[in-house]
Design an enzyme around this catalytic site. Structure first.
Site, PDB file in Angstrom:
ATOM      1  N   GLU A 170       0.838  -1.209   0.000  1.00  0.00           N
ATOM      2  CA  GLU A 170       0.000   0.000   0.000  1.00  0.00           C
ATOM      3  C   GLU A 170       0.870   1.255   0.000  1.00  0.00           C
ATOM      4  OE1 GLU A 170      -3.057  -0.026  -1.203  1.00  0.00           O
ATOM      5  OE2 GLU A 170      -3.681  -1.333   0.431  1.00  0.00           O
ATOM      6  N   HIS A 171       0.477   2.199  -0.840  1.00  0.00           N
ATOM      7  CA  HIS A 171       1.209   3.457  -1.012  1.00  0.00           C
ATOM      8  C   HIS A 171       2.642   3.205  -1.502  1.00  0.00           C
ATOM      9  CE1 HIS A 171      -1.894   6.219   0.406  1.00  0.00           C
ATOM     10  NE2 HIS A 171      -2.255   5.230   1.197  1.00  0.00           N
ATOM     11  N   THR A 172       2.804   2.136  -2.229  1.00  0.00           N
ATOM     12  CA  THR A 172       4.107   1.832  -2.836  1.00  0.00           C
ATOM     13  C   THR A 172       4.094   2.104  -4.338  1.00  0.00           C
ATOM     14  OG1 THR A 172       3.329  -0.440  -2.894  1.00  0.00           O
ATOM     15  CG2 THR A 172       4.937   0.099  -1.187  1.00  0.00           C
ATOM     16  N   ASP A 173       2.893   2.134  -4.960  1.00  0.00           N
ATOM     17  CA  ASP A 173       2.877   2.219  -6.439  1.00  0.00           C
ATOM     18  C   ASP A 173       3.484   3.525  -6.949  1.00  0.00           C
ATOM     19  OD1 ASP A 173       0.598   3.764  -5.750  1.00  0.00           O
ATOM     20  OD2 ASP A 173      -0.698   2.840  -7.278  1.00  0.00           O
ATOM     21  N   GLY A 189     -13.338   2.804  -1.844  1.00  0.00           N
ATOM     22  CA  GLY A 189     -11.952   2.333  -1.890  1.00  0.00           C
ATOM     23  C   GLY A 189     -11.798   1.006  -2.606  1.00  0.00           C
ATOM     24  N   LEU A 190     -12.781   0.613  -3.414  1.00  0.00           N
ATOM     25  CA  LEU A 190     -12.664  -0.642  -4.181  1.00  0.00           C
ATOM     26  C   LEU A 190     -12.456  -0.362  -5.671  1.00  0.00           C
ATOM     27  CD1 LEU A 190     -15.374  -2.822  -2.373  1.00  0.00           C
ATOM     28  CD2 LEU A 190     -12.908  -2.810  -2.007  1.00  0.00           C
ATOM     29  N   SER A 191     -12.096   0.884  -5.979  1.00  0.00           N
ATOM     30  CA  SER A 191     -11.712   1.275  -7.351  1.00  0.00           C
ATOM     31  C   SER A 191     -12.852   1.217  -8.356  1.00  0.00           C
ATOM     32  CB  SER A 191     -10.535   0.435  -7.851  1.00  0.00           C
ATOM     33  OG  SER A 191      -9.415   0.738  -7.098  1.00  0.00           O
ATOM     34  N   GLU A 238      -7.365   9.600 -15.349  1.00  0.00           N
ATOM     35  CA  GLU A 238      -7.671   9.892 -13.938  1.00  0.00           C
ATOM     36  C   GLU A 238      -6.796  11.052 -13.428  1.00  0.00           C
ATOM     37  OE1 GLU A 238      -9.472   7.235 -11.772  1.00  0.00           O
ATOM     38  OE2 GLU A 238      -9.438   8.620 -10.072  1.00  0.00           O
ATOM     39  N   ASP A 276      -4.552   0.574  -9.466  1.00  0.00           N
ATOM     40  CA  ASP A 276      -5.973   0.235  -9.612  1.00  0.00           C
ATOM     41  C   ASP A 276      -6.326  -0.053 -11.072  1.00  0.00           C
ATOM     42  OD1 ASP A 276      -5.840   0.993  -6.981  1.00  0.00           O
ATOM     43  OD2 ASP A 276      -6.883   2.898  -7.267  1.00  0.00           O
TER      44      ASP A 276
HETATM   45  C1  GLA Z   1      -5.309   4.497  -4.218  1.00  0.00           C
HETATM   46  C2  GLA Z   1      -4.587   4.867  -5.515  1.00  0.00           C
HETATM   47  C3  GLA Z   1      -3.536   3.797  -5.860  1.00  0.00           C
HETATM   48  C4  GLA Z   1      -2.614   3.532  -4.672  1.00  0.00           C
HETATM   49  C5  GLA Z   1      -3.423   3.302  -3.401  1.00  0.00           C
HETATM   50  C6  GLA Z   1      -2.555   3.182  -2.172  1.00  0.00           C
HETATM   51  O1  GLA Z   1      -6.046   3.333  -4.406  1.00  0.00           O
HETATM   52  O2  GLA Z   1      -5.503   4.972  -6.568  1.00  0.00           O
HETATM   53  O3  GLA Z   1      -2.802   4.195  -6.987  1.00  0.00           O
HETATM   54  O4  GLA Z   1      -1.698   4.580  -4.513  1.00  0.00           O
HETATM   55  O5  GLA Z   1      -4.371   4.326  -3.180  1.00  0.00           O
HETATM   56  O6  GLA Z   1      -1.776   2.034  -2.239  1.00  0.00           O
END
Ligand code: GLA
Length: 389
Positions: A33-36, A122-124, A166, A178
């Site tokens: 998480e928060h690595t992309d 938060g499920l994109s 986006e 995502d």
């Molecule tokens: C959101 C963003 C992703 C990613 C996550 C955290 O979902 O859209 O790109 O940064 O937060 O991992």
């Protein structure tokens, strides 16, 4: 709403029969998480909830999409795409513009759209809408393929263009995760993505465990500004270490210079550096069928996001705490950007129903909110097909 009901809705809306179906799923992130946006590693899976467009190509450059969720229709011309109309339509407009800018010649279409990815949880749902719309443009194109001079639209390019839409059109500064998993997910698998090279590897979900998604139903008010702030702190960290991104900072380098970093930036860096390691360890655990180890890594990830990255919330922490006290739970963590949204629980199949019931009972008492709980299975990524063949 199933596909045949959506076909009926199209006939009612547009008076003719549709010719294609295009769909793309939402996602949960198992770990990473928060690595992309730090060029790191992520391990999401596509879920069995998606956005579907049932449509038919047009002979002109108009796009008409009727949303069954919002009971609204939007219409725009491919020759003049503006950020107008209802907000849900901006994802479709944005990908149309990104595709055209990349050189793809688009055909207009009519479609009815329906999604069962919970919105703003938060499920994109936004990535699913973007990819489903790109699939609709592909379906509407000649032979079902979008082409430019040097080839056909690949799923990786589709993910990149959706992210571009986006970032630049919708105005949300997300990473690639995502859109990438929505495009390239596969049934029964998670997907390890190297967000720098965009190399990826399908990792089979070990048998015997269920992923429960728990929507905290808490509003995600600060999500946008705090997300951008985290990104800036990571960039400051990379500058401090004189590296292109935190991906390039080793644990030894971090430890050597750590005392000289401002505390907040130090915490953010520690999270990212260790989280990248956890993703690789999680892949190894999954390959070994080691659910215990996978669960431990997920729980460590949550603690790091709570204490070092500071993106959890009291509701997410409550779900994780309740779940982790239950028999059969391997691990639990928040998933996605945080500040509300969803948590996931990795639980032995035979205990999944009891754990879901426990959360449904205990969470409202702790938080005053009612959770939505969905058991999810790893599902296929984006695609499209013709109707009536
Ligand atoms: C959101 C963003 C992703 C990613 C996550 C955290 O979902 O859209 O790109 O940064 O937060 O991992």
């Amino acid at each position: 709403m199933n596909t045949s009901q959506q076909i009926d809705a199209f006939k009612q809306q547009f008076g003719v029969a549709p010719t294609f179906v295009a769909r793309a799923p939402g996602r949960v992130n198992l770990i990473g998480e928060h690595t992309d946006y730090n060029d790191g590693f992520v391990l999401p899976m596509a879920i069995d909830r998606d956005v579907t467009l049932v449509g038919a190509p047009r002979t002109d450059a108009q796009v008409r999409i009727h949303s069954l969720n919002f009971e609204q229709t939007t219409e725009f011309s491919l020759s003049d795409i503006q950020k107008t109309g209802p907000e849900w339509s901006h994802y479709g407009r944005g990908v149309a513009l990104a595709l055209q800018k990349a050189g793809y010649v688009l055909t207009g279409f009519d479609a009815v759209m329906y999604g069962n990815v919970p919105i703003a949880s938060g499920l994109s749902s936004s990535a699913a809408t973007e990819l489903a719309t790109i699939m609709a443009f592909s379906a509407a194109a000649e032979n079902g393929k979008l082409k430019i001079e040097n080839g056909e639209l690949s799923l990786v390019s589709a993910a990149k263009l959706a992210q571009q839409a986006e970032n630049q059109f919708v105005g949300v500064n997300c990473g690639i995760m995502d859109q990438f998993i929505s495009a390239l997910g596969a049934a029964g698998h998670a997907l390890m993505i190297d967000c720098r090279s965009l190399g990826y590897e399908l990792v089979p979900m070990p048998p015997g465990a269920t992923v429960l998604v728990v929507d905290t139903t808490a509003p995600r008010t600060l999500a946008g500004s705090a997300y951008n702030q985290r990104r800036a702190e990571c960039e400051a960290g990379a500058v401090f270490f004189d590296k292109p991104s935190l991906r390039d900072v080793t644990m030894a380098e971090f430890k050597a210079l750590q005392p000289r970093l401002p505390t907040v930036v130090m915490h953010r860096c520690a999270h990212v550096i260790m989280e990248n390691r956890r993703v690789l360890d999680a892949v190894a655990a999954m390959k070994a069928g080691d659910l215990e180890q996978l669960g431990i890594l997920m729980s460590q990830s949550h603690e790091s996001l709570r204490d070092l990255y500071e993106v959890s919330s009291k509701e997410l922490d409550a779900v994780v705490e309740i779940a982790r006290a239950e028999e059969g739970v391997y691990g639990a963590r928040m998933t996605g950007a945080g500040f509300g949204g969803c948590a996931i629980v990795l639980v032995a199949n035979e205990h999944a129903a009891a754990v879901a019931a426990k959360i449904a009972d205990e969470y409202p008492r702790r938080t005053g909110r009612t959770p939505n709980i969905y058991p999810c299975v790893a599902s296929a990524g984006a695609g499209h097909w013709k109707l009536g063949e």
